[in-house]
Design a protein around this motif. Structure first.
Motif, short mmCIF file in Angstrom:
data_model
loop_
_atom_site.label_atom_id
_atom_site.label_comp_id
_atom_site.label_asym_id
_atom_site.label_seq_id
_atom_site.Cartn_x
_atom_site.Cartn_y
_atom_site.Cartn_z
N GLN A 1 -34.64 -40.88 -57.56
CA GLN A 1 -33.54 -39.95 -57.85
C GLN A 1 -33.71 -38.61 -57.13
OE1 GLN A 1 -34.23 -40.12 -62.20
NE2 GLN A 1 -32.06 -40.64 -62.36
N ILE A 2 -34.85 -38.43 -56.47
CA ILE A 2 -35.12 -37.14 -55.82
C ILE A 2 -34.85 -37.25 -54.32
CG2 ILE A 2 -36.85 -35.37 -55.37
CD1 ILE A 2 -38.36 -36.40 -57.87
N PHE A 3 -33.99 -36.39 -53.82
CA PHE A 3 -33.65 -36.39 -52.39
C PHE A 3 -34.11 -35.07 -51.78
CE2 PHE A 3 -31.02 -40.20 -51.97
CZ PHE A 3 -30.90 -40.56 -53.31
N ARG A 4 -35.25 -35.14 -51.06
CA ARG A 4 -35.79 -33.93 -50.42
C ARG A 4 -35.22 -33.86 -49.01
NH1 ARG A 4 -39.54 -36.92 -52.43
NH2 ARG A 4 -40.61 -36.30 -54.34
N ILE A 5 -34.42 -32.85 -48.78
CA ILE A 5 -33.77 -32.74 -47.48
C ILE A 5 -34.74 -32.34 -46.38
CG2 ILE A 5 -32.18 -31.30 -46.13
CD1 ILE A 5 -30.14 -31.66 -48.12
N ASP A 6 -34.74 -33.09 -45.32
CA ASP A 6 -35.35 -32.62 -44.08
C ASP A 6 -34.22 -32.77 -43.07
OD1 ASP A 6 -36.49 -32.54 -41.52
OD2 ASP A 6 -38.46 -32.96 -42.36
N HIS A 7 -33.51 -31.67 -42.80
CA HIS A 7 -32.22 -31.84 -42.11
C HIS A 7 -32.35 -32.44 -40.72
CE1 HIS A 7 -33.42 -27.63 -41.54
NE2 HIS A 7 -33.03 -27.83 -40.31
N TYR A 8 -33.56 -32.42 -40.14
CA TYR A 8 -33.70 -33.07 -38.84
C TYR A 8 -33.55 -34.58 -38.96
CZ TYR A 8 -34.79 -28.86 -36.43
OH TYR A 8 -34.69 -27.63 -35.86
N LEU A 9 -33.89 -35.10 -40.14
CA LEU A 9 -33.76 -36.54 -40.32
C LEU A 9 -32.30 -36.96 -40.43
CD1 LEU A 9 -36.67 -37.33 -42.73
CD2 LEU A 9 -36.47 -37.87 -40.33
#
Ligand code: NAD
Length: 490
Positions: free
Chosen positions: A172-180
């Protein structure tokens, strides 16, 4: 596409991230029909705004994207504002009541997405209250989205993760790494696995070294206060660079889906050699930008930036060498570098292939250049392959040339679209393009050694580099002592 039913709650709704990225991305999803009638957004922050005022703020943030007033008006009618202090329990009750009302009104089916656009020190409090005040009901999907930084060390990241997992599971946890979220990062997999000619060469028999550069031309802008507590190692290498590295280094996943890709990325990260303090000292360098002139523009030094300490020891540039102890990569250095105020903005991966041990053209005094596969991530996206051919005309001379394919970035747009894609992934429950706890944990273990080594040195003079250059001499020396150079082609 079928439009989604969902209630969004944005913590930190008055902030910069919400305005610059979140609202425009939601609007793009709305325009594409991914969000239609069955969605609502609760914006919350401390300021006492009205719904109308909030909707005006949202409207301003999407004005460049709107085609018609009625479309935009309809979109913003789904937004509600609730003033809220995240430390105050009573406020969660108000939030819950508003949520229930909107769930009814928009038939959101109990689906909820929480976006924490706030400083990480608040994450634990928020998620604990979401659970204790029964805002989480388990009826629909319930997901939480957070931005970097995810901790500042292994210990703080673990503490943060432990607090999140009291209320949410890893899925349920979405850790953003915007490069991905960038198209090209996803296409790293396409370039590798859809082209047997590359995948068959993707190992230490054919690859000499790999170079990953995340260059920014900007300085710290108005984020000096934050940046001075972070630096290039924690801000870029720990997350973005190691994410890209693990995609390049991973084994072919059994299937092209989240579970299998993450499994392989984690394995790759675990195979990266964890340095001793001495090895960290030898293999990583740091520097700060000094004043410089470029294109007739003058740039001030890092220590002269607003909200930066004049005696700061925070690095604005970091470079180093990672080694991977497995069969595929033994002996192949992965060089990485990232910095602010570099010559140009550019994120690139260079796969440098080995020299031919038996040069047929030696007697002609000709040495073929090493083949290089470059994957461009931004600002343009695409790839190029450098090969050697024969120069036209009389005699025999080699002529290195490049086969190149680049999307122009205007065609692809910039970061709001990356966010839009990530948002859609969240709605679909697809975590492939997000960072997972095991990845973050391993990355911190690797970075902590370097961080501690640098931190223990409080007196030696930090290397500097002139603003708008490709970094300090030390970064070039790093490769030179291995008999190599950075490959950087426009
Ligand atoms: P910001 O300072 O502009 O906004 C912070 C928000 O939190 C505001 O809405 C503020 O009202 C709210 N807030 C603060 N204390 C509160 C409290 N006690 N109760 C309720 N609300 C409170 O920050 P930002 O730039 O939007 O960044 C948010 C987070 O995202 C940070 O963790 C930052 O590191 C991260 N981040 C931001 C960006 C960006 O582009 N701005 C990029 C990457 C990561």
């Amino acid at each position: 596409t079928e439009s989604k039913s969902v209630l969004f709650t944005i913590f930190g709704a008055t902030g910069d991230l919400a305005k610059r990225k979140l609202y425009p991305s939601l609007f793009r999803l709305y325009k594409k029909g991914e969000l239609a009638e069955n969605f609502a957004v609760i914006g919350t922050a401390r300021r006492p705004w009205t719904d109308d005022f909030y909707r005006d703020v949202v409207l301003t943030s999407i004005k460049d994207l709107m085609k018609s007033k009625s479309e935009a008006d309809n979109f913003i009618s789904h937004f509600y504002y609730q003033s809220h202090d995240v430390g105050d329990v009573a406020h969660y009750v108000t939030l819950k009541n508003l949520g229930e009302k909107l769930r009814e009104k928009y038939s959101t089916q109990g689906n909820q997405v929480f976006f924490l656009a706030m400083a990480p020190q608040f994450f634990g409090t928020i998620t604990e209250h979401l659970k204790s005040e029964n805002i989480l009901t388990g009826e629909g999907f319930e997901r939480i989205v957070i931005e970097k930084p995810f901790g500042t060390s292994y210990d703080t990241a673990k503490e943060l993760n432990d607090s999140l997992t009291k209320s949410f599971t890893e899925e349920q946890i979405f850790r953003i790494d915007h490069y991905l979220g960038k198209e090209m990062i996803q296409s790293v997999s396409a370039v590798r696995f859809a082209n047997p000619i590359f995948e068959s060469l993707w190992n230490n028999r054919h690859i000499d070294n790999v170079q990953i550069t995340f260059a920014e031309s900007i300085g710290v802008e108005d984020r000096g206060g934050y940046y001075d507590t972070s630096g290039a190692l924690k801000d870029m290498i720990q997350n973005h660079v190691l994410q890209v590295l693990s995609l390049i280094a991973m084994e072919k996943p059994e299937k092209f889906d989240e579970t299998h890709i993450v499994q392989e990325k984690v394995k790759a990260l675990k195979a990266i050699r964890k340095y001793t303090a001495d090895e960290a000292q030898a293999n990583f360098i740091r520097a700060q930008y000094a004043a410089g002139t470029f294109d007739e523009e003058n740039y001030i030094s890092y220590r002269d930036e607003d909200s930066v300490s004049t005696t700061s020891r925070t690095e604005t540039f970091a470079a180093g060498k990672f080694l991977i102890d497995n069969e595929r990569w033994a002996g192949v250095p992965f060089y990485v570098r990232s910095g602010k105020r570099m010559t140009e903005k550019g994120t690139r991966i260079n796969i440098i292939f080995k020299k031919d041990v038996d040069n047929l053209f030696a007697e002609n005094d000709e040495t073929p250049e090493q083949n290089v596969l470059t994957i461009y991530i931004q600002p343009t996206e695409g790839f190029s392959l450098s090969v050697n051919g024969k120069a036209a005309g009389q005699g025999f001379h080699l002529d290195p040339m490049r086969l190149s394919f680049r999307h122009d970035s205007e065609f692809l747009g910039n970061s709001p679209e990356a966010y839009e894609k990530l948002f859609l992934d969240v709605l679909n429950g697809d975590g492939t393009n997000f960072s997972h706890w095991e990845e973050a944990a391993r990355a911190w273990e690797l970075i902590d050694v370097i961080r501690k080594t640098w931190g223990s040195d409080t007196s030696s003079e930090l290397p500097t580099y002139k603003a708008r250059t490709m970094g300090p001499q030390e970064a070039f020396d790093l490769l030179e002592k291995d008999g190599r150079t950075w490959n950087w082609q426009p």
